[in-house]
Design a protein around this motif. Structure first.
Motif, PDB file in Angstrom:
ATOM      1  N   SER A 121       1.203   2.692 -10.981  1.00 53.73           N
ATOM      2  CA  SER A 121       0.896   4.093 -10.684  1.00 53.73           C
ATOM      3  C   SER A 121       1.149   4.389  -9.214  1.00 53.73           C
ATOM      4  O   SER A 121       1.364   5.546  -8.835  1.00 53.73           O
ATOM      5  N   ARG A 122       1.120   3.349  -8.383  1.00 54.85           N
ATOM      6  CA  ARG A 122       1.521   3.475  -6.980  1.00 54.85           C
ATOM      7  C   ARG A 122       1.973   2.092  -6.513  1.00 54.85           C
ATOM      8  O   ARG A 122       1.553   1.065  -7.037  1.00 54.85           O
ATOM      9  N   TRP A 123       2.845   2.094  -5.522  1.00 56.54           N
ATOM     10  CA  TRP A 123       3.334   0.816  -4.987  1.00 56.54           C
ATOM     11  C   TRP A 123       3.868   1.103  -3.585  1.00 56.54           C
ATOM     12  O   TRP A 123       4.815   1.875  -3.413  1.00 56.54           O
ATOM     13  N   THR A 124       3.251   0.524  -2.590  1.00 55.10           N
ATOM     14  CA  THR A 124       3.761   0.653  -1.233  1.00 55.10           C
ATOM     15  C   THR A 124       4.106  -0.730  -0.702  1.00 55.10           C
ATOM     16  O   THR A 124       3.385  -1.703  -0.949  1.00 55.10           O
ATOM     17  N   ILE A 125       5.212  -0.810   0.009  1.00 54.52           N
ATOM     18  CA  ILE A 125       5.696  -2.083   0.552  1.00 54.52           C
ATOM     19  C   ILE A 125       6.160  -1.834   1.976  1.00 54.52           C
ATOM     20  O   ILE A 125       6.961  -0.930   2.232  1.00 54.52           O
ATOM     21  N   GLU A 126       5.667  -2.648   2.900  1.00 53.33           N
ATOM     22  CA  GLU A 126       6.074  -2.556   4.294  1.00 53.33           C
ATOM     23  C   GLU A 126       6.469  -3.932   4.793  1.00 53.33           C
ATOM     24  O   GLU A 126       5.954  -4.942   4.318  1.00 53.33           O
ATOM     25  N   GLY A 127       7.383  -3.962   5.751  1.00 49.42           N
ATOM     26  CA  GLY A 127       7.806  -5.234   6.327  1.00 49.42           C
ATOM     27  C   GLY A 127       9.268  -5.217   6.681  1.00 49.42           C
ATOM     28  O   GLY A 127       9.793  -4.207   7.162  1.00 49.42           O
ATOM     29  N   ALA A 128       9.933  -6.336   6.416  1.00 47.44           N
ATOM     30  CA  ALA A 128      11.357  -6.465   6.744  1.00 47.44           C
ATOM     31  C   ALA A 128      12.003  -7.435   5.772  1.00 47.44           C
ATOM     32  O   ALA A 128      11.366  -8.364   5.271  1.00 47.44           O
ATOM     33  N   THR A 129      13.296  -7.217   5.504  1.00 45.08           N
ATOM     34  CA  THR A 129      14.060  -8.103   4.638  1.00 45.08           C
ATOM     35  C   THR A 129      14.539  -9.324   5.424  1.00 45.08           C
ATOM     36  O   THR A 129      14.318  -9.447   6.633  1.00 45.08           O
ATOM     37  N   THR A 130      15.224 -10.204   4.735  1.00 40.95           N
ATOM     38  CA  THR A 130      15.671 -11.459   5.335  1.00 40.95           C
ATOM     39  C   THR A 130      16.491 -11.240   6.596  1.00 40.95           C
ATOM     40  O   THR A 130      16.347 -11.965   7.581  1.00 40.95           O
ATOM     41  N   PHE A 131      17.374 -10.246   6.605  1.00 37.33           N
ATOM     42  CA  PHE A 131      18.236 -10.007   7.756  1.00 37.33           C
ATOM     43  C   PHE A 131      17.686  -8.941   8.693  1.00 37.33           C
ATOM     44  O   PHE A 131      18.384  -8.504   9.606  1.00 37.33           O
ATOM     45  N   GLY A 132      16.439  -8.501   8.467  1.00 38.86           N
ATOM     46  CA  GLY A 132      15.791  -7.625   9.430  1.00 38.86           C
ATOM     47  C   GLY A 132      15.729  -6.157   9.082  1.00 38.86           C
ATOM     48  O   GLY A 132      15.140  -5.369   9.839  1.00 38.86           O
ATOM     49  N   ASN A 133      16.326  -5.726   7.963  1.00 34.89           N
ATOM     50  CA  ASN A 133      16.253  -4.318   7.594  1.00 34.89           C
ATOM     51  C   ASN A 133      14.791  -3.951   7.316  1.00 34.89           C
ATOM     52  O   ASN A 133      14.138  -4.572   6.479  1.00 34.89           O
ATOM     53  N   PRO A 134      14.239  -2.939   8.010  1.00 34.98           N
ATOM     54  CA  PRO A 134      12.841  -2.572   7.779  1.00 34.98           C
ATOM     55  C   PRO A 134      12.612  -2.104   6.340  1.00 34.98           C
ATOM     56  O   PRO A 134      13.466  -1.443   5.742  1.00 34.98           O
ATOM     57  N   VAL A 135      11.454  -2.443   5.805  1.00 31.32           N
ATOM     58  CA  VAL A 135      11.063  -2.018   4.466  1.00 31.32           C
ATOM     59  C   VAL A 135       9.895  -1.049   4.591  1.00 31.32           C
ATOM     60  O   VAL A 135       8.866  -1.368   5.197  1.00 31.32           O
ATOM     61  N   ASP A 136      10.060   0.141   4.056  1.00 31.52           N
ATOM     62  CA  ASP A 136       8.998   1.146   3.994  1.00 31.52           C
ATOM     63  C   ASP A 136       9.166   1.864   2.661  1.00 31.52           C
ATOM     64  O   ASP A 136       9.673   2.981   2.585  1.00 31.52           O
ATOM     65  N   GLU A 137       8.752   1.184   1.610  1.00 28.93           N
ATOM     66  CA  GLU A 137       9.012   1.638   0.239  1.00 28.93           C
ATOM     67  C   GLU A 137       7.727   2.167  -0.377  1.00 28.93           C
ATOM     68  O   GLU A 137       6.641   1.624  -0.146  1.00 28.93           O
ATOM     69  N   SER A 138       7.851   3.223  -1.178  1.00 29.95           N
ATOM     70  CA  SER A 138       6.672   3.782  -1.834  1.00 29.95           C
ATOM     71  C   SER A 138       7.038   4.337  -3.198  1.00 29.95           C
ATOM     72  O   SER A 138       8.143   4.838  -3.409  1.00 29.95           O
ATOM     73  N   PHE A 139       6.066   4.245  -4.112  1.00 29.30           N
ATOM     74  CA  PHE A 139       6.212   4.794  -5.466  1.00 29.30           C
ATOM     75  C   PHE A 139       4.891   5.426  -5.857  1.00 29.30           C
ATOM     76  O   PHE A 139       3.813   4.897  -5.564  1.00 29.30           O
ATOM     77  N   GLU A 140       4.974   6.569  -6.561  1.00 22.98           N
ATOM     78  CA  GLU A 140       3.785   7.215  -7.100  1.00 22.98           C
ATOM     79  C   GLU A 140       4.096   7.796  -8.467  1.00 22.98           C
ATOM     80  O   GLU A 140       5.203   8.308  -8.696  1.00 22.98           O
ATOM     81  N   LEU A 141       3.117   7.717  -9.345  1.00 19.58           N
ATOM     82  CA  LEU A 141       3.195   8.383 -10.641  1.00 19.58           C
ATOM     83  C   LEU A 141       2.032   9.358 -10.713  1.00 19.58           C
ATOM     84  O   LEU A 141       0.867   8.943 -10.815  1.00 19.58           O
ATOM     85  N   ILE A 142       2.333  10.657 -10.637  1.00 19.61           N
ATOM     86  CA  ILE A 142       1.303  11.697 -10.622  1.00 19.61           C
ATOM     87  C   ILE A 142       1.659  12.736 -11.679  1.00 19.61           C
ATOM     88  O   ILE A 142       2.756  13.317 -11.647  1.00 19.61           O
ATOM     89  N   ASP A 143       0.726  12.966 -12.614  1.00 14.69           N
ATOM     90  CA  ASP A 143       0.931  13.976 -13.667  1.00 14.69           C
ATOM     91  C   ASP A 143       2.270  13.772 -14.364  1.00 14.69           C
ATOM     92  O   ASP A 143       3.064  14.719 -14.540  1.00 14.69           O
ATOM     93  N   SER A 144       2.560  12.538 -14.730  1.00 15.35           N
ATOM     94  CA  SER A 144       3.762  12.159 -15.493  1.00 15.35           C
ATOM     95  C   SER A 144       5.043  12.215 -14.669  1.00 15.35           C
ATOM     96  O   SER A 144       6.121  11.941 -15.199  1.00 15.35           O
ATOM     97  N   GLU A 145       4.961  12.584 -13.388  1.00 18.80           N
ATOM     98  CA  GLU A 145       6.163  12.605 -12.558  1.00 18.80           C
ATOM     99  C   GLU A 145       6.182  11.368 -11.668  1.00 18.80           C
ATOM    100  O   GLU A 145       5.231  11.111 -10.935  1.00 18.80           O
ATOM    101  N   ALA A 146       7.284  10.632 -11.763  1.00 22.35           N
ATOM    102  CA  ALA A 146       7.474   9.444 -10.941  1.00 22.35           C
ATOM    103  C   ALA A 146       8.335   9.809  -9.742  1.00 22.35           C
ATOM    104  O   ALA A 146       9.384  10.441  -9.893  1.00 22.35           O
TER     105      ALA A 146
END
Length: 697
Positions: A99-124
């Motif tokens: 229903s939600r997913w947040t990810i922060e950090g960096a990948t192996t080669f340094g690309n920053p990660v700022d990922e988010s997901f939400e499912l609200i009222d059937s909309e993803a």
């Protein structure tokens, strides 16, 4: 391997600039029984601490913490001086779907990660490195993060256990499928527990294998890499062996379906044969082979003998097989290279035992794959070591490793790596040359290409390894990501300066060859979040969802417009340096360090920027590399008496080199393959049809 597990495995499956390996083979066979996963009613206690290992060496960890509605996960490892760092917060709905997913950090080669997901009222809705999107799913779906820890497998598995047919639609595309393939018992030395081995598939090239005890996550397993519940590290080697067996069984089954052998001669009629001597196509002819040897080249309309298998070339081009000069071969790469017309590879470092087993499987015909020329990988032991090949701590051990490779009679050269003490190198080279082995490699940390040329290298690996010597300050450590990030300094470099010209002069005078690996530098320097990586544009729409997302994610941390300009300028400087090398007569070899296959086609295409013509490139990639490796009498051209290694494309690659990306048929060691039959096994949409075939009466 799934791209979500790509954060898990990026430093291992993408060797590029830092040696890695693909999924290797094993030397044992296992029949993999497929059955739907059982209903799971009870839940075993789940651990919170997991250990990350590569080749049995601990390199990091994962911590999982339960929250009111889900989990937090902290995940990090370092191998070869690099690796991902990720922090996740995950919320689940009553059905166990994200229903939600947040990810922060960096990948192996340094690309920053700022990922988010939400499912609200059937909309993803979600935002990841490829961009943002939102949909209203027609039915419950599982969001697959772009950059995540291995724990996503456990969350997905539990949802799939409860789903009809163990299948769920996936966001942003495709579907997830869970299959039970084995049951095993694992022990921590005090207690034992039973676990189910699952394969998760549906949105990537291959299944991902992992263990669950009821609904509790136990381990992610691959042949070289594992993430295992703390306390069970002693099971690492056995579980990695099982992963190799599962893969071996899968690839053997695929080969049994797609490799064709025929009784009697095979005639490929109405084809134009590429001649490396003239760098051009000839008039239409028929090429006949029997077993694994070319037996005749006849007129296009020559009558076939009764019983001959006749394949209609339909006026297409028949090209001698290519050689990827920088491979780290595994079973997936073996088959996909065949489909791409790469019928030979030079392996630049691997687990020696598993590579031997894979070569045996290829030579027996059990698994489709290219001919392999081997390099003995020798690395110095340090906190930044690549855990591959032979690790040494003293000059005596380094020279002994050279001798050990030489004694087998199976190696073309040794390869020296980043953490080697430069002081050991002259003795290693002397021992290698005395034993008839060539010497190639990276430039070890705290030295430069000039010193390695003077010591006697026969070949330098990766163009960044040479160019860093012109921009680094004394004492800077290239065992870290600096060997990549310091490329931002290249735009300020004067390529006509004395240090640059002196290095190139020394290479030319001493006959030192070079393996630039241009395509991996393009991916590193020119990939941008949300943009299609330029090397993938001609094929990416045919690939599974996972690969499509990866192709729209940056490798490096492009934090500012200045970074963007400097990385782009660095690639321009790399191409110009390669052009200068070519003009000086420095012998270049085309290698990918990215698994070959589609990337190999891009590697060749980039040499047009260096000043080579399509005909010159085709001759160089076939006959040129066969000659360089000492196989020119058997390979590299299509003529009677030579081995049957070639491929058929409908168009004319001497006019447009991109035609090599559309292959209708490959013949490797006399076995016939149609890429259209191979690609669906990996979730890839085919590019061509199958040529018409008949049996002469």
């Amino acid at each position: 391997m799934h791209r979500s597990a790509a954060s898990v495995l990026a430093g291992l499956l993408v060797l590029g600039l830092a040696a890695c390996g693909q999924q290797p083979a094993s030397n044992t066979d296992t029949e993999v029984a497929e059955a739907p996963p059982p209903a799971v009613e009870a839940s075993a206690p789940e651990a919170s601490q997991f250990t990350v290992l590569v080749g049995g060496v601990e390199i990091g960890g994962m911590t999982v913490t339960h929250t009111d509605d889900g989990y937090t996960v902290d995940y990090e490892y370092r191998n070869n001086g690099r690796g991902p760092t990720l922090a996740e917060d995950i919320g689940l709905d009553e059905a166990g779907l994200p229903s939600r997913w947040t990810i922060e950090g960096a990948t192996t080669f340094g690309n920053p990660v700022d990922e988010s997901f939400e499912l609200i009222d059937s909309e993803a809705s979600w935002t990841d490195s490829t961009g943002s999107n939102q949909v209203i799913p027609a039915e419950p779906a599982f969001y697959v993060p772009n950059d995540t820890s291995p724990y996503w497998l456990a969350i997905a598995a539990r949802a799939l256990m409860d789903a009809e047919n163990a299948t769920l639609p996936a966001l942003p595309g495709g579907s997830l499928n869970l299959t039970e393939i084995d049951r095993v018992t694992v022990s921590n030395g005090e207690t034992s527990r039973d676990a189910v081995v699952y394969a998760l598939s549906g949105i990537s090239l291959n299944p991902t294998y992992f263990l669950m005890d009821d609904r509790a996550f136990v381990a992610l397993i691959t042949p070289g890499f594992s993430v295992i519940e703390a306390g069970y590290e002693g099971e690492d080697e056995r579980l990695r062996g099982l992963a190799a067996q599962y893969g071996a069984s899968r690839f053997a089954d695929i080969t049994a379906r797609v490799a064709h052998t025929y009784d009697g001669p095979v005639r490929i009629r109405n084809v134009r044969v590429f001649n490396p001597a003239t760098e051009a196509l000839g008039a239409p002819v028929s090429v006949v082979f029997e077993g694994n040897r070319i037996t005749a080249i006849e007129a296009a309309d020559a009558a076939p003998a009764p019983g001959e298998t006749v394949i209609d070339g339909d006026g297409g081009s028949l090209i001698p097989g290519f050689t990827d000069m920088h491979a780290h071969l595994g079973e997936q790469g073996a088959i996909l290279n065949i489909a791409a017309g790469v019928t030979s590879v030079r392996d630049m470092g691997n687990n020696d035992e598993v590579l031997s087993a894979l070569i045996g499987r290829i030579e027996s015909g059990e698994i489709a794959g290219p001919r392999v020329t081997r390099s003995g990988f020798i690395e110095g032991r340090s906190p930044f070591s690549s855990n591959n090949g032979s690790l040494v701590e003293t000059e005596e051990q380094a020279v002994a490793a050279v001798a050990a490779y030489a004694e087998t009679g199976e190696y073309f050269q040794i390869k020296i790596y980043n953490s080697m003490n430069p002081a050991f190198v002259p003795a290693m080279i002397e021992a290698a040359h005395a034993a008839g082995l060539r010497v190639a490699g990276h430039v070890p940390a705290f030295t430069n290409a000039d010193a390695m040329i003077a010591a006697g290298y026969d070949e330098l690996t990766h163009i960044n390894q040479i160019m860093l010597g012109w921009v680094l300050e004394p004492g800077e450590d290239t065992r870290t990501l600096l060997r990549l990030t310091a490329l931002r300094r290249l735009p300020a470099l004067d390529l006509q300066s004395e240090p640059v010209q002196s290095t190139l002069d020394a290479m030319a005078e001493r006959g030192v060859a070079h393996d630039p690996t241009l395509a991996i530098h393009e991916a590193l320097l020119l990939s941008r979040n949300g943009e299609l990586s330029p090397g993938t544009v001609d094929y990416i729409d045919h690939m599974p969802v996972d690969q499509q997302r990866s192709a729209r994610s940056a490798w490096a941390d492009i934090a500012t417009p200045e970074d963007d300009a400097n990385y782009r300028g660095a690639f321009d400087q790399i191409i110009e340096t390669a052009r200068m090398m070519h003009e000086r007569g420095i012998f270049l070899v085309p290698g990918t360090d990215m698994g070959g296959s589609f990337t190999y086609h891009r590697e060749l295409e980039l040499y047009q920027l260096v000043g080579m013509t399509p005909g010159e490139i085709l001759a160089w990639a076939g006959q040129g590399m066969a000659d360089y490796l000492g196989h020119g009498d058997e390979l590299g051209s299509i003529e009677p008496g030579k081995l049957a290694d070639f491929f058929l494309v409908p168009g004319d690659p001497t006019a447009d080199l991109r035609e090599i990306k559309t292959i209708a048929m490959v013949v490797a060691d006399g076995r016939v393959y149609f890429p259209t039959e191979i690609y669906p096994e990996f979730g890839i949409t085919p590019f061509t049809g199958v040529p018409e075939m008949t049996t002469a009466q």
